[in-house]
Scaffold this motif. Structure first.
Motif, PDB file in Angstrom:
ATOM      1  N   THR A 159     -62.238  10.890 -21.033  1.00 36.07           N
ATOM      2  CA  THR A 159     -62.778  10.197 -19.714  1.00 36.07           C
ATOM      3  C   THR A 159     -61.628  10.728 -18.722  1.00 36.07           C
ATOM      4  O   THR A 159     -60.380  10.525 -19.196  1.00 36.07           O
ATOM      5  CB  THR A 159     -63.148   9.124 -19.703  1.00 36.07           C
ATOM      6  OG1 THR A 159     -62.110   8.172 -20.123  1.00 36.07           O
ATOM      7  CG2 THR A 159     -64.184   8.655 -20.787  1.00 36.07           C
ATOM      8  N   THR A 193     -60.499   8.271 -16.388  1.00 35.04           N
ATOM      9  CA  THR A 193     -59.747   7.049 -16.056  1.00 35.04           C
ATOM     10  C   THR A 193     -60.217   5.906 -17.110  1.00 35.04           C
ATOM     11  O   THR A 193     -61.281   5.917 -17.905  1.00 35.04           O
ATOM     12  CB  THR A 193     -60.387   6.347 -14.730  1.00 35.04           C
ATOM     13  OG1 THR A 193     -61.986   5.921 -14.779  1.00 35.04           O
ATOM     14  CG2 THR A 193     -60.186   7.252 -13.516  1.00 35.04           C
ATOM     15  N   GLN A 224     -61.531   2.985 -16.608  1.00 38.74           N
ATOM     16  CA  GLN A 224     -62.573   2.389 -16.084  1.00 38.74           C
ATOM     17  C   GLN A 224     -63.916   3.367 -16.791  1.00 38.74           C
ATOM     18  O   GLN A 224     -64.731   2.527 -17.461  1.00 38.74           O
ATOM     19  CB  GLN A 224     -62.925   2.558 -14.631  1.00 38.74           C
ATOM     20  CG  GLN A 224     -64.121   2.102 -14.125  1.00 38.74           C
ATOM     21  CD  GLN A 224     -64.274   0.389 -14.467  1.00 38.74           C
ATOM     22  OE1 GLN A 224     -63.705  -0.240 -14.006  1.00 38.74           O
ATOM     23  NE2 GLN A 224     -65.731   0.073 -14.483  1.00 38.74           N
ATOM     24  N   GLU A 225     -63.742   4.390 -16.678  1.00 41.13           N
ATOM     25  CA  GLU A 225     -64.638   5.507 -17.365  1.00 41.13           C
ATOM     26  C   GLU A 225     -64.628   5.432 -18.827  1.00 41.13           C
ATOM     27  O   GLU A 225     -65.813   5.197 -19.404  1.00 41.13           O
ATOM     28  CB  GLU A 225     -64.634   6.887 -16.917  1.00 41.13           C
ATOM     29  CG  GLU A 225     -64.870   7.052 -15.393  1.00 41.13           C
ATOM     30  CD  GLU A 225     -64.556   8.706 -15.077  1.00 41.13           C
ATOM     31  OE1 GLU A 225     -64.352   9.438 -15.954  1.00 41.13           O
ATOM     32  OE2 GLU A 225     -64.660   8.836 -13.927  1.00 41.13           O
ATOM     33  N   GLU A 269     -66.533   2.233 -19.811  1.00 41.15           N
ATOM     34  CA  GLU A 269     -67.928   2.264 -19.677  1.00 41.15           C
ATOM     35  C   GLU A 269     -68.404   3.271 -20.616  1.00 41.15           C
ATOM     36  O   GLU A 269     -69.750   2.967 -21.135  1.00 41.15           O
ATOM     37  CB  GLU A 269     -68.355   2.786 -18.221  1.00 41.15           C
ATOM     38  CG  GLU A 269     -68.007   2.026 -17.007  1.00 41.15           C
ATOM     39  CD  GLU A 269     -68.070   2.792 -15.681  1.00 41.15           C
ATOM     40  OE1 GLU A 269     -68.321   4.142 -15.625  1.00 41.15           O
ATOM     41  OE2 GLU A 269     -67.828   2.160 -14.554  1.00 41.15           O
ATOM     42  N   LEU A 270     -67.811   4.045 -21.251  1.00 45.29           N
ATOM     43  CA  LEU A 270     -68.282   5.238 -22.511  1.00 45.29           C
ATOM     44  C   LEU A 270     -68.150   4.261 -23.579  1.00 45.29           C
ATOM     45  O   LEU A 270     -69.203   3.933 -24.285  1.00 45.29           O
ATOM     46  CB  LEU A 270     -67.185   5.968 -22.527  1.00 45.29           C
ATOM     47  CG  LEU A 270     -67.762   7.017 -23.858  1.00 45.29           C
ATOM     48  CD1 LEU A 270     -68.983   7.464 -23.964  1.00 45.29           C
ATOM     49  CD2 LEU A 270     -66.607   8.179 -23.908  1.00 45.29           C
ATOM     50  N   LYS A 281     -71.372   2.014 -23.510  1.00 45.32           N
ATOM     51  CA  LYS A 281     -72.669   2.965 -23.851  1.00 45.32           C
ATOM     52  C   LYS A 281     -72.646   3.333 -25.515  1.00 45.32           C
ATOM     53  O   LYS A 281     -73.516   2.932 -25.929  1.00 45.32           O
ATOM     54  CB  LYS A 281     -72.448   4.286 -23.062  1.00 45.32           C
ATOM     55  CG  LYS A 281     -73.535   5.145 -23.210  1.00 45.32           C
ATOM     56  CD  LYS A 281     -73.513   6.348 -22.541  1.00 45.32           C
ATOM     57  CE  LYS A 281     -74.730   7.322 -22.994  1.00 45.32           C
ATOM     58  NZ  LYS A 281     -74.978   8.563 -22.002  1.00 45.32           N
ATOM     59  N   TRP A 324     -54.463   7.272 -21.166  1.00 51.09           N
ATOM     60  CA  TRP A 324     -54.434   7.771 -19.883  1.00 51.09           C
ATOM     61  C   TRP A 324     -53.067   7.589 -19.255  1.00 51.09           C
ATOM     62  O   TRP A 324     -52.634   7.449 -18.336  1.00 51.09           O
ATOM     63  CB  TRP A 324     -55.123   6.808 -19.002  1.00 51.09           C
ATOM     64  CG  TRP A 324     -56.500   6.938 -19.200  1.00 51.09           C
ATOM     65  CD1 TRP A 324     -57.537   7.872 -18.853  1.00 51.09           C
ATOM     66  CD2 TRP A 324     -57.385   6.120 -20.147  1.00 51.09           C
ATOM     67  NE1 TRP A 324     -58.772   7.826 -19.612  1.00 51.09           N
ATOM     68  CE2 TRP A 324     -58.743   6.604 -20.297  1.00 51.09           C
ATOM     69  CE3 TRP A 324     -57.099   4.802 -20.956  1.00 51.09           C
ATOM     70  CZ2 TRP A 324     -59.544   5.982 -21.155  1.00 51.09           C
ATOM     71  CZ3 TRP A 324     -58.060   4.289 -21.681  1.00 51.09           C
ATOM     72  CH2 TRP A 324     -59.401   4.883 -21.894  1.00 51.09           C
TER      73      TRP A 324
END
Length: 77
Positions: free
Chosen positions: A10, A12, A14-15, A18-19, A22, A73
């Motif tokens: 991802t 970031t 944040q992403e 979110e993953l 999910k 990251w």
């Protein structure tokens, strides 16, 4: 079964989080594929602090996996 997770990469954190959410949701759907049953059970665990904490722990574990896959990251701005 269709491919829904082509990569853990991802852009970031944040992403990545979110993953992780999910991933947890997909695991529930795979474990209990009957939407009616999931809907019936939701009120039971929605007000159960232990169940909510357990789901947070699952997301945290998935996020740790995603973060490691993204080298935490390190090169992010």
């Amino acid at each position: 079964m269709t491919t829904w997770l082509p990569t853990l990469k991802t852009a970031t954190p944040q992403e990545g989080y979110e993953l992780a959410v999910k991933m947890a949701r997909v695991a529930i759907k795979m474990t209990q594929p009957d939407a009616e049953v999931r809907d019936k059970l939701r009120p039971v665990y929605a007000e159960n602090a232990d169940a909510l904490i357990a789901s947070s722990q699952v997301v945290a574990t998935h996020f740790a996996t995603v973060a490691a896959a993204n080298d935490y990251w390190r090169d992010a701005p």
